[in-house]
Design a protein around this motif. Structure first.
Motif, mmCIF file in Angstrom:
data_model
loop_
_atom_site.group_PDB
_atom_site.id
_atom_site.type_symbol
_atom_site.label_atom_id
_atom_site.label_comp_id
_atom_site.label_asym_id
_atom_site.label_seq_id
_atom_site.Cartn_x
_atom_site.Cartn_y
_atom_site.Cartn_z
ATOM 1 N N HIS A 116 0.834 -1.206 0.000
ATOM 2 C CA HIS A 116 0.000 0.000 0.000
ATOM 3 C C HIS A 116 0.866 1.252 0.000
ATOM 4 O O HIS A 116 0.445 2.305 -0.429
ATOM 5 N N ARG A 117 2.065 1.143 0.496
ATOM 6 C CA ARG A 117 2.972 2.282 0.679
ATOM 7 C C ARG A 117 4.006 2.380 -0.449
ATOM 8 O O ARG A 117 4.986 3.105 -0.337
ATOM 9 N N ALA A 118 3.800 1.694 -1.557
ATOM 10 C CA ALA A 118 4.739 1.777 -2.681
ATOM 11 C C ALA A 118 4.829 3.231 -3.115
ATOM 12 O O ALA A 118 3.818 3.914 -3.279
ATOM 13 N N HIS A 119 6.062 3.710 -3.272
ATOM 14 C CA HIS A 119 6.239 5.108 -3.660
ATOM 15 C C HIS A 119 7.542 5.313 -4.402
ATOM 16 O O HIS A 119 8.533 4.646 -4.137
ATOM 17 N N ILE A 120 7.487 6.257 -5.333
ATOM 18 C CA ILE A 120 8.672 6.636 -6.086
ATOM 19 C C ILE A 120 9.451 7.624 -5.253
ATOM 20 O O ILE A 120 8.904 8.631 -4.815
ATOM 21 N N MET A 121 10.718 7.356 -5.029
ATOM 22 C CA MET A 121 11.606 8.259 -4.309
ATOM 23 C C MET A 121 12.392 9.076 -5.330
ATOM 24 O O MET A 121 12.981 8.507 -6.247
ATOM 25 N N ILE A 122 12.362 10.404 -5.155
ATOM 26 C CA ILE A 122 13.120 11.300 -6.019
ATOM 27 C C ILE A 122 13.932 12.208 -5.115
ATOM 28 O O ILE A 122 13.381 13.078 -4.421
ATOM 29 N N SER A 123 15.227 11.983 -5.077
ATOM 30 C CA SER A 123 16.136 12.740 -4.209
ATOM 31 C C SER A 123 17.145 13.488 -5.068
ATOM 32 O O SER A 123 18.158 12.910 -5.476
ATOM 33 N N PRO A 124 16.874 14.761 -5.365
ATOM 34 C CA PRO A 124 17.813 15.525 -6.184
ATOM 35 C C PRO A 124 19.195 15.575 -5.540
ATOM 36 O O PRO A 124 19.320 15.489 -4.324
ATOM 37 N N PRO A 125 20.239 15.727 -6.366
ATOM 38 C CA PRO A 125 21.581 15.883 -5.780
ATOM 39 C C PRO A 125 21.613 17.109 -4.873
ATOM 40 O O PRO A 125 20.950 18.124 -5.154
ATOM 41 N N LYS A 126 22.332 17.027 -3.777
ATOM 42 C CA LYS A 126 22.454 18.169 -2.870
ATOM 43 C C LYS A 126 23.466 19.151 -3.431
ATOM 44 O O LYS A 126 24.506 18.751 -3.964
ATOM 45 N N SER A 127 23.139 20.446 -3.300
ATOM 46 C CA SER A 127 24.081 21.455 -3.788
ATOM 47 C C SER A 127 25.186 21.647 -2.758
ATOM 48 O O SER A 127 25.005 21.439 -1.570
#
Length: 192
Positions: free
Chosen positions: A180-191
């Protein structure tokens, strides 16, 4: 004797309130809104904490977003915002944690309730998480970082074409596939 006991009780309460600093309402709202996409900030609902540390509504809203102020009992600064269709799911999690349930118990209970049709879950909805470091003198947020989560319940790697293990920053991947908790993780590179 009652006067002394009452006075000691007041001192203990005052000491507890002093130990758990609750930021002003305006600051909570301002920093919670940092997690909300800019076009939704003016009318987003904001949850936060009252002077006693109780979870409460700080500002009503009338658009698609709900923002969460930083929890003062957590050491690290983090706010979040999510599409209003996730509110039943989020509210149920808060309720279960208030009952003392741990992460696995909350996960398992919500999984069963979503599968049984007792807990509504949107087909897809976005959550944004904003973190940083609070500058003690000014209250400003240093090193701000925003990452994104797109819930798509019961999605799998096969149904989305996404990897199901963490990827380098900036690459999307699917966490908790098939649940139920399936989710796409999008973690941009940190500046830097």
């Amino acid at each position: 004797m009652k006067t002394i006991t009452g006075f000691l009780g007041m001192l203990l309460l005052a000491g507890y309130a002093y130990c758990q600093y609750i930021p002003p309402k305006e600051w909570q709202i301002k920093t919670a809104l940092m997690a909300v996409p800019e076009e939704y900030r003016d009318a987003a609902k904001v949850y936060g904490y009252d002077a006693m540390g109780n979870f409460t509504t700080l500002r009503e809203g009338n658009n698609a977003y709900i923002a969460l102020a930083d929890n003062p009992s957590n050491e690290n600064f983090s706010t979040a915002a999510y599409h209003k269709s996730l509110e039943p799911f989020m509210a149920r999690g808060r309720e279960l944690r208030a009952e003392g349930k741990d992460f696995k118990q909350v996960f398992d209970i919500r999984e069963a309730e979503v599968r049984d049709g007792k807990l509504p879950m949107p087909e897809r909805a976005t959550l944004c998480v904003f973190t940083g470091t609070v500058e003690k003198e000014t209250g400003e947020i240093k090193d701000p970082y925003l990452r994104y989560v797109v819930y798509i319940p019961f999605a799998t790697g096969e149904s989305t074409g996404l990897p199901t293990t963490p990827t380098p920053p900036g690459h999307a991947w699917l966490m908790d596939p098939g649940t139920h908790r399936a989710h796409i993780m999008i973690s941009p590179p940190k500046s830097n």
